[in-house]
Design an enzyme around this catalytic site. Structure first.
Site, mmCIF file in Angstrom:
data_model
loop_
_atom_site.group_PDB
_atom_site.id
_atom_site.type_symbol
_atom_site.label_atom_id
_atom_site.label_comp_id
_atom_site.label_asym_id
_atom_site.label_seq_id
_atom_site.Cartn_x
_atom_site.Cartn_y
_atom_site.Cartn_z
ATOM 1 C CE LYS A 22 -3.199 84.237 57.645
ATOM 2 N NZ LYS A 22 -4.069 84.062 58.808
ATOM 3 C CG ASN A 23 -4.685 80.097 58.165
ATOM 4 O OD1 ASN A 23 -4.248 81.124 58.682
ATOM 5 N ND2 ASN A 23 -5.838 80.045 57.520
ATOM 6 N NE ARG A 93 -10.996 84.089 65.650
ATOM 7 C CZ ARG A 93 -11.807 83.761 66.632
ATOM 8 N NH1 ARG A 93 -12.409 84.693 67.321
ATOM 9 N NH2 ARG A 93 -12.037 82.494 66.936
ATOM 10 C CB CYS A 117 -12.743 89.845 63.980
ATOM 11 S SG CYS A 117 -13.339 88.455 63.051
ATOM 12 N NE ARG A 122 -13.018 84.158 63.037
ATOM 13 C CZ ARG A 122 -11.928 84.317 62.287
ATOM 14 N NH1 ARG A 122 -11.634 85.494 61.796
ATOM 15 N NH2 ARG A 122 -11.121 83.310 62.046
ATOM 16 C CG ASP A 307 -9.531 81.519 54.762
ATOM 17 O OD1 ASP A 307 -10.445 82.172 55.300
ATOM 18 O OD2 ASP A 307 -8.624 80.962 55.416
ATOM 19 C CB ILE A 329 -17.344 79.225 57.205
ATOM 20 C CG1 ILE A 329 -17.246 78.034 56.246
ATOM 21 C CG2 ILE A 329 -16.418 79.031 58.404
ATOM 22 C CD1 ILE A 329 -17.557 76.682 56.837
ATOM 23 N NE ARG A 400 -4.048 89.738 60.319
ATOM 24 C CZ ARG A 400 -5.211 89.263 60.741
ATOM 25 N NH1 ARG A 400 -6.285 89.987 60.616
ATOM 26 N NH2 ARG A 400 -5.291 88.075 61.287
HETATM 27 C C1 UD1 Z 1 -9.447 79.276 60.738
HETATM 28 C C2 UD1 Z 1 -8.522 80.018 59.798
HETATM 29 C C3 UD1 Z 1 -9.305 80.992 58.921
HETATM 30 C C4 UD1 Z 1 -10.433 80.258 58.210
HETATM 31 C C5 UD1 Z 1 -11.278 79.449 59.192
HETATM 32 C C6 UD1 Z 1 -12.326 78.574 58.528
HETATM 33 C C7 UD1 Z 1 -6.431 80.114 61.006
HETATM 34 C C8 UD1 Z 1 -5.440 80.932 61.744
HETATM 35 N N1 UD1 Z 1 -7.530 80.744 60.584
HETATM 36 O O1 UD1 Z 1 -10.046 80.241 61.590
HETATM 37 O O2 UD1 Z 1 -8.415 81.561 57.975
HETATM 38 O O3 UD1 Z 1 -11.276 81.187 57.562
HETATM 39 O O4 UD1 Z 1 -10.438 78.586 59.983
HETATM 40 O O5 UD1 Z 1 -11.732 77.716 57.615
HETATM 41 O O6 UD1 Z 1 -6.223 78.941 60.760
HETATM 42 N N2 UD1 Z 1 -16.982 78.511 66.024
HETATM 43 C C9 UD1 Z 1 -17.835 78.355 67.100
HETATM 44 N N3 UD1 Z 1 -17.287 78.051 68.324
HETATM 45 C C10 UD1 Z 1 -15.955 77.892 68.512
HETATM 46 C C11 UD1 Z 1 -15.092 78.050 67.408
HETATM 47 C C12 UD1 Z 1 -15.632 78.358 66.165
HETATM 48 O O7 UD1 Z 1 -19.056 78.489 66.971
HETATM 49 O O8 UD1 Z 1 -15.528 77.623 69.642
HETATM 50 C C13 UD1 Z 1 -17.532 78.831 64.681
HETATM 51 C C14 UD1 Z 1 -17.032 80.170 64.142
HETATM 52 O O9 UD1 Z 1 -17.806 81.240 64.617
HETATM 53 C C15 UD1 Z 1 -17.195 79.961 62.653
HETATM 54 C C16 UD1 Z 1 -16.912 78.458 62.483
HETATM 55 O O10 UD1 Z 1 -17.054 77.884 63.763
HETATM 56 O O11 UD1 Z 1 -18.518 80.226 62.272
HETATM 57 C C17 UD1 Z 1 -15.535 78.143 61.928
HETATM 58 O O12 UD1 Z 1 -14.550 78.800 62.709
HETATM 59 P P1 UD1 Z 1 -13.095 78.174 62.931
HETATM 60 O O13 UD1 Z 1 -12.959 76.980 62.044
HETATM 61 O O14 UD1 Z 1 -12.876 77.995 64.383
HETATM 62 O O15 UD1 Z 1 -12.176 79.331 62.381
HETATM 63 P P2 UD1 Z 1 -10.761 79.770 62.939
HETATM 64 O O16 UD1 Z 1 -10.037 78.596 63.495
HETATM 65 O O17 UD1 Z 1 -10.920 80.980 63.783
#
Ligand code: UD1
Length: 420
Positions: A22-23, A93, A117, A122, A307, A329, A400
């Site tokens: 999925k990711n 998201r 969420c 996030r 995850d 995370i 999902r």
């Molecule tokens: C993706 C995955 C999710 C997984 C996560 C971490 C998808 C669709 N989803 O989510 O399943 O749990 O990676 O491996 O691939 N952050 C910031 N600023 C930003 C962006 C992120 O501070 O601009 C922080 C977030 O709050 C979080 C951390 O970075 O604490 C990691 O988030 P991120 O790696 O961006 O997760 P997703 O891409 O949303």
């Protein structure tokens, strides 16, 4: 609302095919916006989140069809809109991933902020900061990110403050069509990001360093069409491995990428599982034994994946000994703890990021409620191991991320029924 009814207590045994990730599918579908030519994607999983991304692409005017081989064909020749509305982004998201490709190819995009969420606030500040560094003009008003790039984006060096999977993917896609070279420092190394980079390279992009913390993208003027096969889902695979382990059973997974599951396989071995691995298969045998407690600390890839944290909480809840689980995370990713306690688990929470799990000999069935995707899979695992019949409410969260979960568990001998 659908519920899952699970009669626990059977040691699971069987063979399962792992679905496409999925990711990886979500960013790759968004990445198809980078070219006007046809793109064909195979091994895409049939999941609610994938349907949501396809709906989003269709709402932008992209032609999306499913061919007779169940491959997704995408043609983003001309678009009728550059807007990803709140209604879609709030349900998923990953919709935010259309921002980079839209901006790079069409010079404009209007994408709703994802908002909070269940697992924390996030933010998307790193996505925005990086796109601004590439020359985009960005205004955040009325809950929307409105971005414009009147000329081409311009390649540059971007240092990300946190390791973000989505941020890395959005910037990587934006930079493929920028003028000049972009270097992403502190980039996410997750295999799904590598799959995305390989996909865009198949369309003619010039990306190197994917899978390391520095990714270099030499911008090109245009991308052409192409085909790509989505990588296997490492979280789905990990979840079924834990399902076998927590019930003292065995499982043989095929169409899996074992090299993407290193940290998870290490922990399962520490817990006492016997594991064999081939090029594209993994066999786990618990030989009827009770698992030993293992400490878990989540971190970006190649560390232990957030995850898989909830699933290992279930394993630890039934293990011999006491363990510590540290979530680094996400700030609020222990929602499953309260539900697991309803089944008899003994877990203490220490703040938002640490849980101490005292293994118990038995969990007992009770009605529980799913709160987010991976939390709900941990409840399914707990129910499979528990004595009696557990009903899990709000399983749309599971749909999902897990393709035909009741069928796959059924192939392992589990007694699972979907009821409305
Ligand atoms: C993706 C995955 C999710 C997984 C996560 C971490 C998808 C669709 N989803 O989510 O399943 O749990 O990676 O491996 O691939 N952050 C910031 N600023 C930003 C962006 C992120 O501070 O601009 C922080 C977030 O709050 C979080 C951390 O970075 O604490 C990691 O988030 P991120 O790696 O961006 O997760 P997703 O891409 O949303």
């Amino acid at each position: 609302m659908d519920k899952l009814q699970i009669e626990g207590g059977t040691a699971l045994q069987g063979k399962i095919r792992v679905s496409g990730a999925k990711n990886a599918a979500l960013p790759i579908l968004a990445g198809a916006l980078l070219t006007a030519d046809p793109v064909t994607i195979s091994n895409s999983p049939h999941l609610q989140d994938v349907t949501t991304m396809i709906e989003l692409l269709a709402s932008l005017g992209v032609e999306v069809t499913l061919n007779e081989n169940m491959q997704v064909e995408i043609v983003a020749a001309t678009l009728s809109s550059f807007r990803a509305p709140y209604e879609l982004v709030k349900t998923m998201r990953a919709s935010f991933l259309v921002l980079g490709p839209l901006l790079a190819r069409f010079g404009e995009a209007e994408v709703s902020l994802p908002g909070g969420c269940a697992i924390g606030s996030r933010p998307v500040d790193q996505h925005i900061k990086g796109l601004e560094a590439l020359g985009a003009e960005i205004v955040v008003t009325d809950g929307y990110v409105r971005a414009r790039a009147p000329g081409r984006l311009i390649g540059c060096d971007i240092h990300m403050d946190v390791v973000t999977v989505g941020g890395t993917q959005n910037l990587l896609m934006a930079a493929t069509l920028a003028a000049g070279t972009t270097r992403l420092y502190n980039a996410a190394c997750e295999p799904e990001t590598v799959d995305l980079a390989n996909f865009v390279n198949a369309l003619g992009a010039k990306i190197s360093g994917q899978g390391t913390s520095t990714i270099e993208i030499e911008g090109v003027e245009r991308l052409h069409g192409g085909t790509h096969r989505i990588m296997p889902d490492r979280v789905e695979a990990g979840t079924y491995l834990v399902a076998a382990a927590v019930t003292g059973g065995s499982v043989h997974l095929r169409d899996v990428a074992p090299q993407t599951l290193g940290a998870v396989l290490d922990k399962l071995q520490q817990a006492g599982a016997h594991i064999d691995v081939g090029d594209d298969w993994i066999a786990l045998d618990m030989q009827g034994r009770r698992a030993k407690a293992v400490d878990i600390e989540t971190s970006p890839y190649p560390g232990f994946p957030t995850d898989m944290q909830a699933q290992f909480m279930t394993l630890n809840a039934l293990s011999e000994g006491t363990s510590t689980i540290t979530e680094n995370i996400f700030e609020n990713r222990f929602m499953h703890v309260h539900e697991m306690k309803r089944l008899g688990a003994e877990i203490e929470l220490h703040g938002h990021s640490m849980a101490v799990v005292h293994g118990v000999g038995e969990l007992r069935a009770a009605p529980v409620m799913a709160t987010d995707l991976r939390a709900s899979s941990s409840l399914v695992l707990a129910a499979l191991a528990a004595t009696g019949t557990t009903t899990i409410d709000r399983i749309y969260h599971i749909d999902r991320g897990y393709e035909t979960i009741e069928e796959k568990l059924g192939q392992m001998g589990a007694k699972v029924r979907r009821i409305s």
